[in-house]
Design a protein around this motif. Structure first.
Motif, PDB file in Angstrom:
ATOM      1  N   ILE A  57       0.887  -1.232  -0.079  1.00  0.00           N
ATOM      2  CA  ILE A  57       0.199  -0.063  -0.032  1.00  0.00           C
ATOM      3  C   ILE A  57       0.816   1.504  -0.054  1.00  0.00           C
ATOM      4  O   ILE A  57       0.503   2.240  -0.888  1.00  0.00           O
ATOM      5  CB  ILE A  57      -0.900  -0.094   1.082  1.00  0.00           C
ATOM      6  N   ALA A  58       2.067   1.276   0.855  1.00  0.00           N
ATOM      7  CA  ALA A  58       2.758   2.428   0.896  1.00  0.00           C
ATOM      8  C   ALA A  58       3.572   2.694  -0.544  1.00  0.00           C
ATOM      9  O   ALA A  58       3.785   3.912  -0.840  1.00  0.00           O
ATOM     10  CB  ALA A  58       3.841   2.102   2.190  1.00  0.00           C
ATOM     11  N   GLU A  59       3.843   1.780  -1.170  1.00  0.00           N
ATOM     12  CA  GLU A  59       4.262   1.960  -2.611  1.00  0.00           C
ATOM     13  C   GLU A  59       3.481   2.592  -3.508  1.00  0.00           C
ATOM     14  O   GLU A  59       3.929   3.591  -4.328  1.00  0.00           O
ATOM     15  CB  GLU A  59       4.710   0.513  -3.264  1.00  0.00           C
ATOM     16  N   LYS A  60       2.072   2.255  -3.523  1.00  0.00           N
ATOM     17  CA  LYS A  60       1.149   3.093  -4.310  1.00  0.00           C
ATOM     18  C   LYS A  60       0.534   4.277  -3.547  1.00  0.00           C
ATOM     19  O   LYS A  60       0.276   5.441  -4.422  1.00  0.00           O
ATOM     20  CB  LYS A  60      -0.025   2.099  -4.370  1.00  0.00           C
ATOM     21  N   ASP A  61       0.231   4.328  -2.154  1.00  0.00           N
ATOM     22  CA  ASP A  61      -0.236   5.454  -1.883  1.00  0.00           C
ATOM     23  C   ASP A  61       0.184   5.677  -0.183  1.00  0.00           C
ATOM     24  O   ASP A  61      -0.344   5.208   0.578  1.00  0.00           O
ATOM     25  CB  ASP A  61      -1.981   5.353  -1.748  1.00  0.00           C
ATOM     26  N   ALA A  62       1.293   6.296  -0.070  1.00  0.00           N
ATOM     27  CA  ALA A  62       2.002   6.930   1.271  1.00  0.00           C
ATOM     28  C   ALA A  62       0.820   7.433   2.001  1.00  0.00           C
ATOM     29  O   ALA A  62       1.021   7.093   3.433  1.00  0.00           O
ATOM     30  CB  ALA A  62       2.966   7.877   0.939  1.00  0.00           C
ATOM     31  N   ASN A  63      -0.199   8.296   1.855  1.00  0.00           N
ATOM     32  CA  ASN A  63      -0.998   8.745   2.783  1.00  0.00           C
ATOM     33  C   ASN A  63      -2.028   7.759   3.471  1.00  0.00           C
ATOM     34  O   ASN A  63      -2.221   7.796   4.558  1.00  0.00           O
ATOM     35  CB  ASN A  63      -1.822  10.101   2.001  1.00  0.00           C
ATOM     36  N   THR A  64      -2.361   6.909   2.605  1.00  0.00           N
ATOM     37  CA  THR A  64      -3.192   5.714   3.165  1.00  0.00           C
ATOM     38  C   THR A  64      -2.434   4.791   3.965  1.00  0.00           C
ATOM     39  O   THR A  64      -2.776   4.506   5.195  1.00  0.00           O
ATOM     40  CB  THR A  64      -3.704   4.896   1.925  1.00  0.00           C
ATOM     41  N   ALA A  65      -1.029   4.414   3.660  1.00  0.00           N
ATOM     42  CA  ALA A  65      -0.254   3.932   4.663  1.00  0.00           C
ATOM     43  C   ALA A  65      -0.004   4.487   5.894  1.00  0.00           C
ATOM     44  O   ALA A  65      -0.057   3.829   6.982  1.00  0.00           O
ATOM     45  CB  ALA A  65       0.966   3.620   3.512  1.00  0.00           C
ATOM     46  N   ALA A  66       0.140   5.912   5.806  1.00  0.00           N
ATOM     47  CA  ALA A  66       0.406   6.627   6.957  1.00  0.00           C
ATOM     48  C   ALA A  66      -0.652   6.492   7.930  1.00  0.00           C
ATOM     49  O   ALA A  66      -0.840   6.228   9.151  1.00  0.00           O
ATOM     50  CB  ALA A  66       0.714   7.880   6.588  1.00  0.00           C
ATOM     51  N   PHE A  67      -1.894   6.627   7.540  1.00  0.00           N
ATOM     52  CA  PHE A  67      -3.290   6.607   7.959  1.00  0.00           C
ATOM     53  C   PHE A  67      -3.499   5.108   8.607  1.00  0.00           C
ATOM     54  O   PHE A  67      -3.786   4.990   9.867  1.00  0.00           O
ATOM     55  CB  PHE A  67      -4.393   6.856   7.056  1.00  0.00           C
ATOM     56  N   LEU A  68      -3.183   4.046   8.006  1.00  0.00           N
ATOM     57  CA  LEU A  68      -3.271   2.591   8.436  1.00  0.00           C
ATOM     58  C   LEU A  68      -2.283   2.576   9.818  1.00  0.00           C
ATOM     59  O   LEU A  68      -2.593   1.765  10.615  1.00  0.00           O
ATOM     60  CB  LEU A  68      -3.032   1.683   7.385  1.00  0.00           C
ATOM     61  N   GLN A  69      -1.076   3.114   9.488  1.00  0.00           N
ATOM     62  CA  GLN A  69      -0.067   2.922  10.520  1.00  0.00           C
ATOM     63  C   GLN A  69      -0.612   3.815  11.837  1.00  0.00           C
ATOM     64  O   GLN A  69      -0.180   3.112  12.869  1.00  0.00           O
ATOM     65  CB  GLN A  69       1.165   3.500   9.986  1.00  0.00           C
ATOM     66  N   LEU A  70      -1.220   5.096  11.619  1.00  0.00           N
ATOM     67  CA  LEU A  70      -1.749   5.579  12.636  1.00  0.00           C
ATOM     68  C   LEU A  70      -2.810   4.899  13.356  1.00  0.00           C
ATOM     69  O   LEU A  70      -3.081   4.853  14.779  1.00  0.00           O
ATOM     70  CB  LEU A  70      -2.262   6.901  12.238  1.00  0.00           C
ATOM     71  N   MET A  71      -3.830   4.109  12.639  1.00  0.00           N
ATOM     72  CA  MET A  71      -4.885   3.296  13.191  1.00  0.00           C
ATOM     73  C   MET A  71      -4.374   2.044  14.048  1.00  0.00           C
ATOM     74  O   MET A  71      -4.860   1.627  14.946  1.00  0.00           O
ATOM     75  CB  MET A  71      -5.764   2.787  12.027  1.00  0.00           C
ATOM     76  N   HIS A  72      -3.038   1.541  13.553  1.00  0.00           N
ATOM     77  CA  HIS A  72      -2.454   0.402  14.014  1.00  0.00           C
ATOM     78  C   HIS A  72      -1.806   1.139  15.522  1.00  0.00           C
ATOM     79  O   HIS A  72      -1.982   0.125  16.467  1.00  0.00           O
ATOM     80  CB  HIS A  72      -1.131  -0.215  13.176  1.00  0.00           C
ATOM     81  N   ARG A  73      -1.303   1.932  15.534  1.00  0.00           N
ATOM     82  CA  ARG A  73      -1.008   2.484  16.964  1.00  0.00           C
ATOM     83  C   ARG A  73      -1.883   2.928  17.880  1.00  0.00           C
ATOM     84  O   ARG A  73      -1.837   2.445  19.090  1.00  0.00           O
ATOM     85  CB  ARG A  73      -0.038   3.859  16.747  1.00  0.00           C
ATOM     86  N   LYS A  74      -3.142   3.223  17.290  1.00  0.00           N
ATOM     87  CA  LYS A  74      -4.046   3.506  18.144  1.00  0.00           C
ATOM     88  C   LYS A  74      -4.709   2.119  18.703  1.00  0.00           C
ATOM     89  O   LYS A  74      -4.740   2.142  19.789  1.00  0.00           O
ATOM     90  CB  LYS A  74      -5.198   4.138  17.271  1.00  0.00           C
ATOM     91  N   ILE A  75      -4.802   1.119  17.725  1.00  0.00           N
ATOM     92  CA  ILE A  75      -5.272  -0.263  18.373  1.00  0.00           C
ATOM     93  C   ILE A  75      -4.549  -0.803  19.251  1.00  0.00           C
ATOM     94  O   ILE A  75      -4.871  -1.419  20.387  1.00  0.00           O
ATOM     95  CB  ILE A  75      -5.451  -1.108  17.242  1.00  0.00           C
ATOM     96  N   ASP A  76      -2.889  -0.492  19.126  1.00  0.00           N
ATOM     97  CA  ASP A  76      -1.947  -1.118  19.802  1.00  0.00           C
ATOM     98  C   ASP A  76      -1.958  -0.549  21.449  1.00  0.00           C
ATOM     99  O   ASP A  76      -1.744  -1.160  22.300  1.00  0.00           O
ATOM    100  CB  ASP A  76      -0.504  -0.941  19.296  1.00  0.00           C
TER     101      ASP A  76
END
Length: 195
Positions: A63-82
């Motif tokens: 996903i990061a290769e195609k869309d850095a913003n979406t990947a950054a958002f998903l990483q943020l959600m990951h940290r929130k869940i964590d």
């Protein structure tokens, strides 16, 4: 496992919470993971979430290769869940009921001090908790080393057996994380003493 094979693993000395029970080979054959311990529903929560992270890492890179913003958002959600999972796990794991001590750990086994002796090749069920991350593991092991100590206790060396791959990866990750933290502390200590 041969001594030479055990030595190829990274090793770390670290404080953990540990509970163990002697069991038979038949009990291991009947159950893929130890069932000898009372565990809350939260005990394996962070371990399971880390398994999911491992599965999702490859997808997140794509996903990061195609869309850095979406990947950054998903990483943020990951940290929130964590963060939420850690808060839940901390409340659900009662560390005070389990012996906490310094052990020498690798992904292949561990060595620790114990007040009683075991028989060589004795099978064990182990409940292991890393207090700083609240990651809990249920493992099978076999006694492969016993060293009497002057205080009457024993240094017990165990080899993990029948460990699921997801558990092995999680344990290796913990050992590497702890090693990097230890190296960082040593480097800071050296830098401060040089000043």
């Amino acid at each position: 496992m041969q001594e030479q094979e055990r030595r190829k693993f990274f090793r770390i000395d670290h404080q953990v919470s540990i509970e163990l029970k002697t069991i038979s080979a038949e009990e291991i054959a009947k159950n893929p993971t130890p069932v000898q311990f009372e565990v809350s529903p939260y005990f394996l929560l962070l371990s399971q979430l880390q398994d999911l992270d491992t599965e999702g890492d490859h997808l997140l890179r794509k996903i990061a290769e195609k869309d850095a913003n979406t990947a950054a958002f998903l990483q943020l959600m990951h940290r929130k869940i964590d963060t939420i999972a850690k808060a839940v796990a901390v409340n659900g794991i009662e560390l005070e009921q389990i012996l906490s001590q310094e052990i020498n750990l690798s992904e292949g086994g561990m060595m620790f001090e114990y007040p009683d002796t075991f028989e060589m090749d004795q099978h064990l069920a182990i409940k292991l908790i890393f207090p700083e991350t609240c990651i809990g593991l249920l493992l099978y092991a076999k006694v492969c080393r016993l060293i009497p100590m002057p205080n009457g206790h024993y240094k017990v060396g165990i080899e993990f057996i029948r460990m699921p791959e997801s558990c092995r990866v999680l344990l290796a990750r913990q050992v590497m994380l702890l090693q990097s933290q230890q190296r960082r502390r040593e480097r800071l200590s050296t830098e401060q003493s040089d000043d």
